[in-house]
Structures are given as C-alpha cells and as structure tokens.
Design an enzyme around this catalytic site. Structure first.
Site, PDB file in Angstrom:
ATOM      1  N   THR A 144      13.010  -8.661   0.846  1.00 46.02           N
ATOM      2  CA  THR A 144      12.783  -8.396  -0.576  1.00 46.02           C
ATOM      3  C   THR A 144      13.877  -8.936  -1.489  1.00 46.02           C
ATOM      4  OG1 THR A 144      12.741  -6.599  -2.218  1.00 46.02           O
ATOM      5  CG2 THR A 144      13.793  -6.098  -0.137  1.00 46.02           C
ATOM      6  N   GLU A 169      15.078  -7.300  -3.758  1.00 45.76           N
ATOM      7  CA  GLU A 169      16.000  -6.158  -3.978  1.00 45.76           C
ATOM      8  C   GLU A 169      17.319  -6.384  -3.238  1.00 45.76           C
ATOM      9  OE1 GLU A 169      16.745  -2.624  -5.469  1.00 45.76           O
ATOM     10  OE2 GLU A 169      15.331  -3.819  -6.561  1.00 45.76           O
ATOM     11  N   LYS A 178      16.742  -2.767   3.824  1.00 48.32           N
ATOM     12  CA  LYS A 178      16.009  -4.031   3.969  1.00 48.32           C
ATOM     13  C   LYS A 178      16.922  -5.155   4.456  1.00 48.32           C
ATOM     14  CE  LYS A 178      11.598  -3.649   2.954  1.00 48.32           C
ATOM     15  NZ  LYS A 178      10.528  -4.102   3.844  1.00 48.32           N
ATOM     16  N   TYR A 213      17.325   1.519  -0.369  1.00 52.30           N
ATOM     17  CA  TYR A 213      16.206   0.667   0.060  1.00 52.30           C
ATOM     18  C   TYR A 213      16.693  -0.762   0.302  1.00 52.30           C
ATOM     19  CZ  TYR A 213      12.119  -2.388  -0.587  1.00 52.30           C
ATOM     20  OH  TYR A 213      11.158  -3.362  -0.451  1.00 52.30           O
TER      21      TYR A 213
END
Ligand code: NAP
Ligand code: G4F
Length: 330
Positions: free
Chosen positions: A126, A128, A158, A154
């Site tokens: 991601t 992110e 990831k 998160y």
C-alpha cells in the site's frame, strides 16, 4: 485445464472485483472466508456463486495450510487484512497479527504444502507505507524506489508484509510480487472509508434521510482510482515471467474537499459546507497529508492504465448509493 486462484479477503472490496475478473478469465476461484457467522457468506453465495468458499483465518496457520491443500492454487492473492487505518490506531496488535504476520502465515502455508515453486503470490502492499512526508516525496509522485516512512500501525504492519514477501522471493525463488496500490474506491468500498462514507451520506441527504455528515480532517490529499481498474493490474503482475513490485496509481491527487464538491454537485448542491461537521473522533494521531503515485513502471511493463477518472469515480459512487438508498425503506 482451468487455472486455479486462491483469494484471501474475498469478502472485501478488491476480493469482489478480483473474483469477477478471474471468473471472466475462466479461472476456478477459491476464496477464504473467516468466522462462524460471517454475514457476507450469503451475499457471495448469491451474487458470486462460482466462488468456492474455504473457511480459514489469516491468524490460523493450520487453516491456511488446509486452504492451500484444498485449492491447489496456481495463483494466490493475499488481499485479507485489517485495512482501515483509523481502526489500526486503536487495534495495533490485531493489525500486526493479521495485516503483518498474516502475510508470513500465507507464505509459509504455500511452502509447507510444497507450492513455492508452482504457486504465484500477490501481496497487497500500500501507498500508506510511504507516509506522505516532505523529505521522501518526489514531485512527480512516489515510485517503486521511494523511501518508506509508515505513519500508522497499519502502514507499519503492511511494511512487514511487503518485506517478508520480497524476502521469500529472494530466499526461495518464489514468484511473489507486491502491488503498491494507492487508494482505490467504488460501489463495493467499505462504508467506513471516507469516499464511501461521503457518497452514502450524500445519497441519504438527497433523499431526506439525513441532514449532515461528520468527518475528520478534510485537508489530506489522496490519489484515488477505481478498484475495478486496479484488480486488472494485480492479475497482470502475476502473468509476468518474473516477479516484481509495481505502483498502481492515477498520478493525480485531490483533497477530501474536492471529493465533497463533486459528490454534492451530483445532487445539485454547490456549497457542501453547511452539510459537513468536523468531529475529532475521526482525526488520527498521525496523518498522511498527501499521497500521489507514479504508475510509469506498471504502464510500461504491464501495459496497465486506469480507465475511470476522478469525476467518473465520484459520479459512479453517488449514483450507486442513491440507487441503494432509494430501494431501502426510511
Ligand atoms: P477490505 O474491503 O477492508 O477487505 C479486507 C478483507 O480482509 C475482508 O475480506 C476481511 O474479511 C479480510 N480479513 C480481515 N481479517 C481477516 C482474517 N483474520 N483472516 C482472513 N481474512 C481477513 O479491503 P480492500 O479495500 O478490499 O483491500 C484489499 C487489500 O488491499 C487489503 O489488504 C488492503 O490493506 C490493501 N490495500 C487497499 C487499498 C485500497 O485503497 N482499497 C490500497 C492499498 C492496499 P471479513 O469480511 O471477515 O472482515
Ligand atoms: O478513506 P480513508 O480511511 O483511507 P486511507 O487512510 O487513505 O487508507 C486507505 O487507503 C490506503 C492506501 O493509501 C489503504 F492501504 C488502506 O487500506 C485504505 O484503503 O481516509 C482517507 C483520508 C485520511 O486522511 C483520513 O484522515 O480521509 C481522512 N478522513 C477525514 N474524515 C476520514 C474521515 N477518513 C475516514 N475513514 N473517515 C472519516 O470520517
């Protein structure tokens, strides 16, 4: 013989679109579903009857081994995760277990069952992981070589999933690829994400069921694309002779305010400000202020390009939510 694909996260947004795509391409599609009373089971059984559901959980290695043995997959798409960034701040451990260590569990389940040379693996990485900070943000957008600086539990989980996938590629010669996907949305987006939260509220406001929407920080910018376009990119990654990492993005970034403007315009409202209240509940302890991706590698190597533009995406989502809300009683 038909190719076999195993999808974790089959009940999520991308799981829906990917299952559709693979079914159209003639794959036998297996999907992992968790929980003893998952209400989404019935929806899949009714709307996507071609999906063969297998009960398993990303935190339960034995169930994953059983799933891989049952599906005997040519391709494994690991889409399952705690994927809500806000939720991950309040639930960091379960996020680490599912979104981070869950990736290792799937990779090990493939190895334990002898599939590391035969099954191709896709990891849902991601944007992110980049964090949107000034020092690591190239002017023309993040690419596959940009520095990571995750800003949420998160994003950190990831990043573990991303690196363990690359490690299994390098250590065991697995055909394991990471798609570093920027935000992608659509009618199947979960209701807690900002785009769908807005289009659902706009539909209700239009039909007189609600008079305002409460949101957090309206300033962040995101590179928003359509999920249906992005699953095509995932599939293309696994069709390459060699595994690799690819950015999927639109190359444009927009504020939440811009999304609100287009969404309210669909119901004939020019000024959304009277309908939006800010609520600190939806603010995050650390924010990713801006995400912009550079999809040049995917465009060149995979021949992938997004089809739906920002305006088309907002229109599609508002229309979908008006249709849903119109059919529901008040
Ligand atoms: P989503 O709609 O939130 O779906 C997440 C899926 O993970 C659901 O099917 C959920 O199943 C499953 N899951 C959660 N915990 C699990 C567990 N312990 N065992 C097995 N399955 C579990 O996410 P999405 O938007 O489709 O995204 C797919 C993947 O891409 C995610 O990994 C996400 O982090 C990543 N990603 C998404 C975007 C985006 O913009 N959408 C961008 C970059 C990366 P339940 O129904 O049981 O909860
Ligand atoms: O829609 P969001 O929750 O998506 P976010 O945090 O960008 O994460 C999504 O995209 C990632 C890819 O970059 C995925 F990896 C991840 O799984 C997920 O799909 O929030 C977008 C922005 C944030 O800046 C947030 O602070 O919207 C802001 N926001 C403002 N009000 C809100 C709200 N977000 C949510 N969810 N709810 C609000 O009320």
């Amino acid at each position: 013989m038909a190719k076999r694909a195993l999808i974790t996260g089959i009940t999520g947004q991308d799981g829906y679109h990917l299952a559709e795509l693979l079914n159209e391409k003639g794959y036998e599609v297996y999907g992992i579903i968790r929980g003893q009373e998952n209400p989404k089971r019935l929806v899949i059984e009714q709307e996507q009857p071609y999906v063969k559901l297998i009960e398993a959980d990303l935190t339960d290695m034995t169930s994953l081994v059983r799933a891989v043995k049952t599906a005997q997959p040519d391709e494994v798409y690991n889409l399952g995760a705690i994927s809500n960034v806000g939720f991950s701040f309040n639930n960091p451990q379960v996020t680490a277990d599912i979104t981070g260590k869950g990736v290792l569990n799937v990779l090990e389940a493939i190895r334990i069952t002898g599939g590391e040379k035969t099954a191709r693996f896709y990891q849902a990485s991601t944007s992110e992981m980049f964090g949107g900070l000034d020092y690591n943000r190239p002017g023309d957008g993040y690419d596959e070589n940009s520095l990571f600086h995750p800003r949420s539990p998160y994003g950190v989980a990831k990043l573990y999933g991303h690196w363990i996938t690359k490690n299994y590629r390098e250590s065991y010669g697995m055909h394991a690829s990471c798609g570093i996907l920027f935000n992608h949305e659509g009618p199947h987006r979960g209701i807690s994400f900002v785009t769908r939260k807005i289009t659902d509220a706009v539909a209700r406001i239009h039909l007189g069921k609600q008079d305002h929407i409460e949101l957090g920080n309206l300033d962040p910018k995101r590179d928003w694309g359509y999920a249906g376009d992005y699953v095509e990119g995932m599939w293309r990654m696994l069709q390459q002779d060699k595994p690799g990492d690819y950015i999927l993005a639109t190359g444009e970034t927009h504020t939440i305010g811009e999304f609100l403007t287009l969404a309210f315009k669909e119901i004939g409202i020019d000024d959304w400000k009277p309908y939006v209240k800010q609520n600190p509940l939806y603010m995050r302890p650390a924010e990713v202020d801006i995400l912009l991706g550079n999809p040049a590698k995917a465009e060149k190597v995979l021949g992938w390009k997004r089809q739906v533009d920002f305006e088309g995406l907002v229109k599609m989502m508002v229309k979908n939510d008006i249709d849903i809300q119109s059919k529901l009683a008040n």
